[in-house]
Motif scaffolding. Structure first.
Motif, PDB file in Angstrom:
ATOM      1  N   ARG A 125       0.372  -1.225 -13.188  1.00 50.41           N
ATOM      2  CA  ARG A 125       1.471  -1.774 -12.422  1.00 50.41           C
ATOM      3  C   ARG A 125       2.712  -1.341 -12.980  1.00 50.41           C
ATOM      4  O   ARG A 125       3.863  -2.044 -12.305  1.00 50.41           O
ATOM      5  CB  ARG A 125       1.083  -2.566 -14.628  1.00 50.41           C
ATOM      6  N   LEU A 126       3.432   0.121 -13.554  1.00 51.67           N
ATOM      7  CA  LEU A 126       4.418   0.292 -13.088  1.00 51.67           C
ATOM      8  C   LEU A 126       4.898   0.158 -12.503  1.00 51.67           C
ATOM      9  O   LEU A 126       5.495   0.563 -11.974  1.00 51.67           O
ATOM     10  CB  LEU A 126       4.143   1.590 -14.326  1.00 51.67           C
ATOM     11  N   LEU A 127       4.278   1.230 -11.204  1.00 43.74           N
ATOM     12  CA  LEU A 127       4.346   0.964  -9.246  1.00 43.74           C
ATOM     13  C   LEU A 127       4.781  -0.239  -8.963  1.00 43.74           C
ATOM     14  O   LEU A 127       5.293  -0.257  -8.345  1.00 43.74           O
ATOM     15  CB  LEU A 127       3.062   1.880  -9.475  1.00 43.74           C
ATOM     16  N   LEU A 128       3.786  -0.889  -8.896  1.00 46.73           N
ATOM     17  CA  LEU A 128       3.999  -2.300  -9.085  1.00 46.73           C
ATOM     18  C   LEU A 128       5.535  -2.862  -8.973  1.00 46.73           C
ATOM     19  O   LEU A 128       6.958  -3.407  -8.402  1.00 46.73           O
ATOM     20  CB  LEU A 128       2.708  -3.635  -9.408  1.00 46.73           C
ATOM     21  N   GLU A 129       5.997  -2.465 -10.237  1.00 47.13           N
ATOM     22  CA  GLU A 129       7.617  -3.219 -10.731  1.00 47.13           C
ATOM     23  C   GLU A 129       8.346  -2.131 -10.661  1.00 47.13           C
ATOM     24  O   GLU A 129       9.357  -2.211 -10.002  1.00 47.13           O
ATOM     25  CB  GLU A 129       7.766  -2.501 -12.712  1.00 47.13           C
ATOM     26  N   THR A 130       8.207  -0.865 -10.018  1.00 46.77           N
ATOM     27  CA  THR A 130       9.073   0.209  -9.514  1.00 46.77           C
ATOM     28  C   THR A 130       9.074   0.260  -8.000  1.00 46.77           C
ATOM     29  O   THR A 130      10.292   0.768  -7.563  1.00 46.77           O
ATOM     30  CB  THR A 130       9.264   1.854  -9.935  1.00 46.77           C
ATOM     31  N   ALA A 131       8.017  -0.738  -7.093  1.00 50.39           N
ATOM     32  CA  ALA A 131       8.361  -0.259  -5.905  1.00 50.39           C
ATOM     33  C   ALA A 131       8.974  -1.859  -5.591  1.00 50.39           C
ATOM     34  O   ALA A 131       9.954  -1.177  -4.655  1.00 50.39           O
ATOM     35  CB  ALA A 131       6.908  -0.877  -5.852  1.00 50.39           C
ATOM     36  N   TRP A 132       8.766  -2.883  -6.657  1.00 48.59           N
ATOM     37  CA  TRP A 132       9.939  -3.275  -6.153  1.00 48.59           C
ATOM     38  C   TRP A 132      11.240  -3.683  -6.253  1.00 48.59           C
ATOM     39  O   TRP A 132      12.616  -3.984  -6.076  1.00 48.59           O
ATOM     40  CB  TRP A 132       9.762  -4.831  -7.005  1.00 48.59           C
ATOM     41  N   GLU A 133      11.179  -2.513  -7.187  1.00 53.22           N
ATOM     42  CA  GLU A 133      13.312  -2.080  -7.588  1.00 53.22           C
ATOM     43  C   GLU A 133      13.505  -1.278  -6.730  1.00 53.22           C
ATOM     44  O   GLU A 133      14.823  -1.487  -6.162  1.00 53.22           O
ATOM     45  CB  GLU A 133      13.409  -1.475  -9.511  1.00 53.22           C
ATOM     46  N   ALA A 134      13.014  -0.389  -6.100  1.00 49.11           N
ATOM     47  CA  ALA A 134      12.948   0.895  -5.134  1.00 49.11           C
ATOM     48  C   ALA A 134      13.285  -0.753  -3.830  1.00 49.11           C
ATOM     49  O   ALA A 134      14.774  -0.139  -3.337  1.00 49.11           O
ATOM     50  CB  ALA A 134      12.169   1.310  -4.858  1.00 49.11           C
ATOM     51  N   PHE A 135      13.294  -1.725  -3.409  1.00 51.05           N
ATOM     52  CA  PHE A 135      13.394  -2.660  -2.316  1.00 51.05           C
ATOM     53  C   PHE A 135      14.845  -3.190  -2.535  1.00 51.05           C
ATOM     54  O   PHE A 135      15.277  -3.140  -1.818  1.00 51.05           O
ATOM     55  CB  PHE A 135      12.390  -3.367  -2.189  1.00 51.05           C
ATOM     56  N   GLU A 136      14.806  -3.286  -4.165  1.00 52.78           N
ATOM     57  CA  GLU A 136      15.586  -4.081  -4.337  1.00 52.78           C
ATOM     58  C   GLU A 136      17.211  -3.264  -4.620  1.00 52.78           C
ATOM     59  O   GLU A 136      17.972  -3.408  -3.959  1.00 52.78           O
ATOM     60  CB  GLU A 136      15.788  -5.142  -6.032  1.00 52.78           C
ATOM     61  N   ARG A 137      17.166  -1.885  -4.891  1.00 52.11           N
ATOM     62  CA  ARG A 137      18.007  -1.311  -4.818  1.00 52.11           C
ATOM     63  C   ARG A 137      18.675  -0.681  -3.320  1.00 52.11           C
ATOM     64  O   ARG A 137      19.867  -0.146  -3.478  1.00 52.11           O
ATOM     65  CB  ARG A 137      18.010   0.655  -5.467  1.00 52.11           C
ATOM     66  N   ALA A 138      17.835  -0.721  -2.556  1.00 52.36           N
ATOM     67  CA  ALA A 138      17.884  -0.533  -1.111  1.00 52.36           C
ATOM     68  C   ALA A 138      18.487  -1.180  -0.347  1.00 52.36           C
ATOM     69  O   ALA A 138      19.234  -1.040   0.838  1.00 52.36           O
ATOM     70  CB  ALA A 138      16.836   0.255  -0.063  1.00 52.36           C
TER      71      ALA A 138
END
Length: 753
Positions: free
Chosen positions: A125-138
């Motif tokens: 679950r944590l990886l789903l959240e941080t993966a989504w954030e990583a794309f948006e941060r780029a």
């Protein structure tokens, strides 16, 4: 003369071929050594850290994130604790580095049901959240990468989630396998985001995330993927790590890693998750993505047959550092600092320090020692997430031009001969020394498995200067668009945006507006705030976040559903008692059934509602002239019920009486005309079957059914083909009985209709 000309032409051709071969070889070598850009970072670490900026704030301020064991794990701390590290089944510490509320998760955002989320390891679950954030941060809309060749490389170990639960909820059984499989840690991210590049979960213990990073870089250089998420995650749901290291005598009594300090007395366990979004530097520049830093080189190796399975090996550490330098095309003197593995153990730290002395500590430029620090001194050893945490720390240090203080290292360890090389502990925060070369840092991570990893980071090269374009002031109010999957999500996003912009006064209102519509996914719940300046926009964001009614604040829910089709089946979908519950609970459905009953009554002598309710004396579903009109009525009434709750079909289709229902729902037939067609048709079928027994649904293809019924010499025939594996046969009652008995003996599905 002619021979000389031929020889000259041949030599020219050979020379051209050699030049082309050299050019191709140079291109291959450049590709294999092309720096990999870090275009975004996301993380969660102890101390309430939820972003790379918050991690930087923690280390820059010398923060200590070690706390008492959290109460949300169900651990009997008092029962397990014993200061005597020799006592079996106990642990000798009461503190560690823990994530805040690691179980918090919004399953609806990721299209997961609550029960699937419950069965899923919070690491996933944590990886789903941080993966989504990583794309948006780029600046990349996560929805836009679906179907792309993006890869996922994640370090992780089993967390122990669900261990010790004696009785699993019935609706969770069957979901725990994928929810807790380590292989699915990376696969879940790829599946949810629709990424079609390599997806790999790495478990080399403490070095997992740096090994994952190394493989991600290799995959990018080999063009196996276009983008890559790389990192690691660790969440502890059992105290087993504390128990095991207590037996080995490797835990610091206060839970703190005193890396390379004189007071080093063991490691302290922690949790975390960190992800880097990586791209080839040339691609990142071409695509306009931010470049936070680059990975200049990396390497991995193994201890092999060392002095112990879990003991660190100095020669192997030296080799992996040299391999990484070679891969980067650098010398040791080109690197300014090292983020060490630095666990704070009396065995590991001296071995690591000596390896650094032998590699980075020799022949350094005058006045430029190698600076040494460890993130573990701030938040503990976050296991599979430790290496990537060190990368995030050093990227932020490079960008801020500061080497942050390492805690508990005021007095260097006496077990290390610091005179052997020019290495200095960061016992105070230090400005990053200026030089003509880019800032560079090494990051080490050594696994208890014996697998070692080292990466070399470099300051991002300056982008080519763009033409200066004078910014035009916005003419009139600016609109900021915010969205979420739910009303609560919308409010939370508004609050986060307000906080983000308020902390960055350099951001222009028009730039923020452009980014919100150009680089973010748009969800159903939407809010728009308008304002003439930043202050007004921020105030109205606060109103949106607080669910307040205010001027310049608009909110609503958009219809973003996909296209839908109503499919109406043929005979065989009936069962005794169907629709009775809806007759009792849904006025819309009951009204539609009454309308159908009125339309059918002109052609039948029985009551539709009596048949549905099974009233004594009412005909049953064994009559074709009853079951088909009843099914038609139920399907038409269900369609009316679906429409009443907003489910409007884009298309309809059906089979047999379902085809008539589809025509009625589409408006091609009125209810009266459709009722006439379905009843007269069913009565004609019943008359045609008189004396021939009826019909039987058989789970065979049409060809297989014809072969089977050939034995009855025309007494049975195929009446209808429902699909590739289902037909309806009819015929003589005695022959049908024989066929049914034979097919049931062969375990072929049969049902009288």
């Amino acid at each position: 003369m002619a021979e000389d000309e031929k020889l000259l032409d041949y030599l020219k051709k050979v020379t051209a071929d050699l030049r082309q071969a050299r050019r191709r070889l140079r291109q291959v070598e450049e590709r294999d050594r092309e720096p990999i850009a870090i275009v975004a970072m996301s993380c969660r670490y102890p101390g309430g850290v939820k972003t790379p900026e918050e991690l930087w704030r923690l280390v820059a301020e010398g923060g200590d994130a070690i706390t008492e064991f959290p109460p949300d794990r169900g651990w009997d701390v008092d029962g397990f604790f014993d200061p005597d590290s020799e006592r079996s089944g106990t642990f000798s510490v009461r503190e560690g580095g823990f994530l805040e509320n690691p179980g918090d998760f919004d399953p609806g955002f990721f299209s997961m049901s609550p029960r699937e989320a419950l069965a899923t390891d919070p690491q996933q679950r944590l990886l789903l959240e941080t993966a989504w954030e990583a794309f948006e941060r780029a600046g990349i809309d996560p929805a836009s990468v679906r179907g792309s060749q993006a890869g996922v490389f994640v370090g992780a170990s089993p967390s122990g989630y669900g261990a010790g639960v004696s009785e699993m909820p019935a609706d969770v059984e069957g979901l725990m396998l994928a929810g807790n499989a380590t292989s699915v840690v990376s696969g879940r991210v790829a599946y949810t985001l629709g990424l079609e590049g390599p997806a790999v979960t790495v478990d080399t213990a403490c070095s997992s995330s740096l090994v994952a990073l190394h493989w991600a870089c290799q995959a990018l250089r080999q063009e196996e993927c276009s983008l890559a998420l790389a990192g690691g995650v660790a969440v502890m749901f059992t105290p087993s790590m504390f128990v095991e290291f207590s037996r080995q005598g490797g835990l610091a009594p206060d839970g703190r890693c005193k890396a390379f300090g004189a007071g080093a007395d063991g490691t302290g366990w922690a949790e975390g998750v960190g992800l880097l979004l990586l791209e080839r530097l040339s691609d990142a520049r071409r695509n306009g993505h931010p470049v936070l830093a680059v990975i200049r080189g990396s390497a991995i190796n193994q201890d092999g047959a060392s002095n112990g399975l879990t003991a660190p090996n100095g020669p192997s550490q030296r080799r992996v550092i040299r391999q990484a330098l070679k891969n980067a095309g650098l010398t040791p003197a080109d690197v300014d600092a090292v983020e060490a593995h630095g666990t704070g153990t009396s065995l590991g730290d001296p071995i690591e320090a000596q390896a650094l002395m032998a590699t980075y500590g020799k022949e350094r430029p005058e006045g430029r020692p190698l600076w040494l620090g460890s993130l573990k001194s701030n938040l503990g050893h976050s296991q599979a997430a430790a290496g990537v945490g060190g990368v995030i720390k050093m990227v932020m240090a490079i960008r801020n031009g500061v080497l942050p203080k390492t805690l508990h290292a005021d007095e260097p360890s006496a077990q290390v001969d610091w005179s052997e090389g020019d290495i200095r502990l960061l016992n105070e925060s230090t400005p990053w020394p200026e030089s003509e070369q880019p800032r560079r840092a090494g990051v080490s991570s050594f696994g208890i498995s014996g697998t070692n990893a080292h990466a070399i980071l470099e300051q991002a090269p300056e982008a080519e200067a763009a033409e200066d374009v004078e910014a035009e002031a916005a003419d009139g109010p600016v609109a900021w668009v915010v969205s979420g999957r739910s009303a609560a999500g919308l409010r939370a996003q508004a609050g986060r945006l307000r906080e983000f912009v308020a902390e960055r006064p350099e951001l222009g209102a028009a730039d923020v507006a452009f980014s919100l519509v150009g680089t973010r996914s748009v969800f159903e719940h939407r809010g728009v705030v308008t304002g003439a300046d930043r202050a007004e926009l921020l105030a109205r964001l606060g109103a949106l976040a607080g669910d307040e009614i205010a001027s310049g604040v608009t909110r609503g829910v958009a219809d973003v559903r996909g296209r839908s089709v109503f499919v109406f089946p043929g005979q065989g979908a009936q069962w005794v008692g169907m629709a009775v519950g809806l007759l009792e609970s849904s006025p819309v459905f009951a009204e539609a059934i009454a309308e159908c009953e009125s339309a059918l009554s002109a052609y039948v002598d029985w009551s539709l509602t009596d048949v549905l309710r099974g009233v004594e004396g009412a005909p049953g579903f064994d009559r074709v002239d009853v079951v088909q009109p009843v099914l038609f009525a139920v399907m038409v009434s269900l369609a009316k019920l679906w429409r009443s709750v907003g489910v409007e079909p884009d298309a309809v289709m059906g089979h047999s009486q379902g085809e008539i229902a589809a025509a009625c729902v589409a408006g091609a037939l009125s209810l009266a005309d459709a009722a006439k067609v379905v009843t007269l048709r069913s009565q004609a079928i019943a008359a045609g079957l008189a004396g021939r027994g009826g019909m039987v649904s058989v789970g065979l293809s049409a060809e297989a059914a014809k072969e089977r019924i050939a034995a009855w010499d025309g007494a049975i025939s195929v009446a209808a083909v429902n699909g590739p594996g289902s037909v309806v046969v009819s015929g003589d009652p005695g022959a049908l009985d024989e066929m049914v008995a034979r097919l049931e003996g062969e375990e072929v599905r049969v049902r009288r209709v």
